[in-house]
Design a protein around this motif. Sequence first.
Motif, PDB file in Angstrom:
ATOM      1  N   ALA A  53       0.865  -1.178   0.000  1.00 47.42           N
ATOM      2  CA  ALA A  53       0.000   0.000   0.000  1.00 47.42           C
ATOM      3  C   ALA A  53       0.901   1.227   0.000  1.00 47.42           C
ATOM      4  CB  ALA A  53      -0.868   0.003   1.245  1.00 47.42           C
ATOM      5  N   PHE A  60       4.038   0.483   2.331  1.00 48.51           N
ATOM      6  CA  PHE A  60       3.837  -0.313   3.554  1.00 48.51           C
ATOM      7  C   PHE A  60       3.310  -1.673   3.138  1.00 48.51           C
ATOM      8  CE2 PHE A  60       0.882  -0.645   7.521  1.00 48.51           C
ATOM      9  CZ  PHE A  60       1.830  -1.371   8.220  1.00 48.51           C
ATOM     10  N   THR A  61       3.944  -2.733   3.638  1.00 50.90           N
ATOM     11  CA  THR A  61       3.541  -4.077   3.233  1.00 50.90           C
ATOM     12  C   THR A  61       3.733  -5.064   4.370  1.00 50.90           C
ATOM     13  OG1 THR A  61       3.793  -5.742   1.497  1.00 50.90           O
ATOM     14  CG2 THR A  61       5.824  -4.803   2.373  1.00 50.90           C
ATOM     15  N   GLY A 154       7.156  -4.180   6.117  1.00 51.30           N
ATOM     16  CA  GLY A 154       8.204  -3.289   5.626  1.00 51.30           C
ATOM     17  C   GLY A 154       7.665  -1.925   5.290  1.00 51.30           C
ATOM     18  N   ILE A 155       8.538  -0.940   5.420  1.00 50.97           N
ATOM     19  CA  ILE A 155       8.193   0.406   4.961  1.00 50.97           C
ATOM     20  C   ILE A 155       9.254   0.875   3.973  1.00 50.97           C
ATOM     21  CG2 ILE A 155       6.883   1.071   7.011  1.00 50.97           C
ATOM     22  CD1 ILE A 155       9.321   2.570   8.041  1.00 50.97           C
TER      23      ILE A 155
ATOM     24  N   ILE B  58       9.406   8.133  10.593  1.00 52.05           N
ATOM     25  CA  ILE B  58       8.237   7.242  10.530  1.00 52.05           C
ATOM     26  C   ILE B  58       8.285   6.272  11.718  1.00 52.05           C
ATOM     27  CG2 ILE B  58       6.979   5.541   9.149  1.00 52.05           C
ATOM     28  CD1 ILE B  58       8.655   6.612   6.701  1.00 52.05           C
ATOM     29  N   PHE B  60       7.230   2.861  13.438  1.00 54.62           N
ATOM     30  CA  PHE B  60       7.007   1.571  12.784  1.00 54.62           C
ATOM     31  C   PHE B  60       7.034   0.497  13.874  1.00 54.62           C
ATOM     32  CE2 PHE B  60       9.247  -1.704   9.814  1.00 54.62           C
ATOM     33  CZ  PHE B  60       8.038  -2.265   9.460  1.00 54.62           C
ATOM     34  N   SER B 100      -1.368  -2.974   9.218  1.00 49.51           N
ATOM     35  CA  SER B 100      -1.460  -4.102   8.297  1.00 49.51           C
ATOM     36  C   SER B 100      -2.199  -5.235   8.984  1.00 49.51           C
ATOM     37  CB  SER B 100      -0.061  -4.565   7.898  1.00 49.51           C
ATOM     38  OG  SER B 100       0.644  -5.012   9.041  1.00 49.51           O
ATOM     39  N   ALA B 133      -4.423  -1.028   5.834  1.00 47.94           N
ATOM     40  CA  ALA B 133      -4.022  -0.628   4.480  1.00 47.94           C
ATOM     41  C   ALA B 133      -3.465  -1.751   3.642  1.00 47.94           C
ATOM     42  CB  ALA B 133      -2.987   0.491   4.569  1.00 47.94           C
ATOM     43  N   THR B 134      -2.956  -2.783   4.280  1.00 50.66           N
ATOM     44  CA  THR B 134      -2.319  -3.849   3.511  1.00 50.66           C
ATOM     45  C   THR B 134      -2.442  -5.143   4.299  1.00 50.66           C
ATOM     46  OG1 THR B 134      -0.278  -4.433   2.296  1.00 50.66           O
ATOM     47  CG2 THR B 134       0.017  -3.423   4.464  1.00 50.66           C
ATOM     48  N   GLY B 135      -2.342  -6.275   3.633  1.00 47.47           N
ATOM     49  CA  GLY B 135      -2.555  -7.517   4.350  1.00 47.47           C
ATOM     50  C   GLY B 135      -1.916  -8.698   3.672  1.00 47.47           C
ATOM     51  N   ILE B 155       2.229   1.866  11.013  1.00 51.35           N
ATOM     52  CA  ILE B 155       3.089   3.031  10.775  1.00 51.35           C
ATOM     53  C   ILE B 155       2.379   4.273  11.305  1.00 51.35           C
ATOM     54  CG2 ILE B 155       4.340   2.071   8.809  1.00 51.35           C
ATOM     55  CD1 ILE B 155       2.521   3.653   6.934  1.00 51.35           C
TER      56      ILE B 155
END
Lengths: 356, 356
Positions: A53, A60-61, A154-155, B58, B60, B100, B133-135, B155
Motif C-alpha cells: 500500500a 507499507f507491506t 516493511g516500509i 516514521i 514503525f 497491516s 491498508a495492507t494484508g 506506521i
Amino acid sequence: MAEGGGAVEEKITMMHGGGGVFMNMLIRGHILPRFDAGGPEPEIPAEHMPDSAVIDGIAFTTDSYTVKPLFFPGGDIGRLSISGTVNDLTVVGAEPLAVSCGLIVEEGLPIRTLDRILESMAEAASEAGVRIATGDLKVVEKGKLDELIINTSGIGVRSSLLDANLESAGRSLESRWLTPLNIKPGDKIIVSGTIGDHAVAVMTAREEMGIRARVESDAAPLNGLMREALKVGGVVAAKDPTRGGLAALLNEWAEVSGVGIMVDEERVPVSEQVRSACDILGIDPMDLANEGKLVLAVAPHMAEEVLQSLRNHPLGKRAEIIGEATKEYEGVVVRTGIGGLRYLPMPAGDPVPRIC
Amino acid sequence: MAEGGGAVEEKITMMHGGGGVFMNMLIRGHILPRFDAGGPEPEIPAEHMPDSAVIDGIAFTTDSYTVKPLFFPGGDIGRLSISGTVNDLTVVGAEPLAVSCGLIVEEGLPIRTLDRILESMAEAASEAGVRIATGDLKVVEKGKLDELIINTSGIGVRSSLLDANLESAGRSLESRWLTPLNIKPGDKIIVSGTIGDHAVAVMTAREEMGIRARVESDAAPLNGLMREALKVGGVVAAKDPTRGGLAALLNEWAEVSGVGIMVDEERVPVSEQVRSACDILGIDPMDLANEGKLVLAVAPHMAEEVLQSLRNHPLGKRAEIIGEATKEYEGVVVRTGIGGLRYLPMPAGDPVPRIC
C-alpha cells in the motif's frame, strides 16, 4: 451461506492460502469490503491488491512466512522473509527503508535453530541495505504451531529513480507508482530469470515429494536489480511471481489493466532440472512460486535496453522478454512451442502448499 | 552453550514469550546484536526496545497475536490486534496512520468465525481512525496451528501535539520522542485505570482456569486518550503495560532511565473482581497484562492537570497518580498498604501464557 438449519458451514481450506482464485475470492469478498474505510486514502487502489500500500507517500507491506521445511536448498525461512518483504516494496517503485521481524515460535525449538535463521535474516537485510528496525516475539505451546512462523512487514519511500523512469515511458500513465493500471497494448513483458526454482527447491527438501532435483531457491532481495531497470527507464509495472507463479501474476495484470497478455512459451526461461521435476509431477512451471524474480512491463521502445540492464546484474543473467500486452486477446494467452495458442487460467491455488 | 558432546541443547520455552526476564535475555542476546546494522539509524535506541522504532521520522511497529481463546469477555483477537498496534505507535508519541493485517489461519476454521474477527478489527480501526491498508493471508494444515494468529504492524507520524507537550515539561530532555530516557526524579507516574482486567478476562474465558470473575478485557485503541494528555503537556514517557504488566513496565523504565521508581500500592487501581481472582490464583495484579491502559511519566508540575484530562475521557475515568521517579532507591519499590517497602522485581515471564 444460509444460517442455521442443515446448512453446510464454509471453512477455510488450504486453497484459500494459495495465491489464486480462492484466495482472491476470500480477500475480495470478506476482507477488503470491511477494511475500506478510515484514515488517508491509499495511492494505489486497494481492490487491485498491490504488493504494498502507499499511504501519505509511505509504502507499507506485510507478509507472514509459513514455509515448510524451515531450511531448503538455497535458503531458509529467514532469507525468504526478508527477501519477500523487500521485494513487495520494490515492485511498486519504493526503496525499502526498514523491515520488522515478528517471530512466532513453537515451544521446544532449539535456540541454535533460531540463531541460524536470525543470522540468515541479518545477511539478507544487509544484502538489501535495509534495517530490521522493530520486532516481536511470541511463543506457542508445543504441538500448537509447526516450529516457526515469521512475519516481516516493511516500509519504504518512493525510489528516487521512479519519476525519470516513468517519464521515459513517453506517454501519460494512470498511476505514478508501478502498477498494472499503467499497462498498454504493445508493452513488453520481461522476466528476470528462470521460473519455478524456489518451488522445486522447497519440494525437494520435503522428503515425501520423491523428487531429487538439484535446484536452489532463488530467494533474494531484488531492490538492487530493480534499480538497474529503473535507471534505464520505461518500466510501467512490476511484480514478483510468488504464490500462483507467473500464471497468477499475468492474470492479475490482464484483469487490472483490461489488456490481454500474450506469452511465448519457448521464451520463458525454465531450468532443465525444474522442467523435468514439473514433467514428473505433472505441474506447469508457470504455476510455481518464485522468490527472487522480477516481472516487468516495459514501454516497447525501452524493452531491449531494460533487458540488457537486467542481464548485466548477477540476479538477472537469464532475463528474457517473454511476451507483450495486446488488444488481440482477453486474459492471458500462451503461444506453445508447436505454434498453437492456449489460454493460461488464473490458478485455483498454488500447487505447492506452504511454499512461502 | 557448549557445542556437541553431551551438551544440553537450549530450547525455547513458554517463558521466552512472557515479556519478562527470559524474553529480554533472548532478544538482547540473540536478536538485537544481529540486527543492529544497515539502513538509517533509529531515532530511539533499539537496545531500549521501544514499542515502536522511529526511522526517518516514521514510527514503525509490529505485533503478532496468539491469544487463546480467540473470543473473551470484552473483546477478541481482532480487537486486540488493532488496539495493541495502535497503542505501540501511540506510546512513543506518534499518531497512527495505517496498520497491516497478516492473517495466518488453520485449515478448517469456519469462515463465519473469521468474519466476526474481521468485523471486530474494522470496528477497532474505525475507533482509532486508522486505515487497515495492507494484508497477507496464509493457511496452515489442520493440527499445525491453533486456529488463528494475526500479525498487525503499524506506521505512524509524529503527533502534532508532541513538540508543545515536551516543551511543557520545562526542562531539557534526552529524546524528542516519548521514552523512559526522559524520566527524571520527581516525575509522577500515572496509570489510566484499573490493571489486570485483560488478563483476568482471558483467564475466565479459559474454562480450565476455574475462575468466574465478571471482568471484561480493556482492549482498546488509546490514541484518543493519549491526545488528551498531550494537549495538557508535560508527558515525557509513556507505555502500555501488556505482557509482564505494570511490574515489567516499571522495571524497564527504571533500567533505561537509571532512576528508581516508587509506587504506592494502595493507589494502584484494581477492580474488586480482579483483586479476588488474583487472591485465589496467588498472582500479583502488578504482573498481569493490560491492553487498554496507558502508563505515563509526567513532569511534576503538570501531573494533576494530566490526571484530570485522562479522567475526563471515557477510557481514563479511573486514572490515578500511583507513584513517582526517585533517586532514593534503585529499581522499583512498592510501598505496601501497611506501610512497608518491597522491591518489585522484573517478572520472569507473564503468569498467563498466550495472553495476547
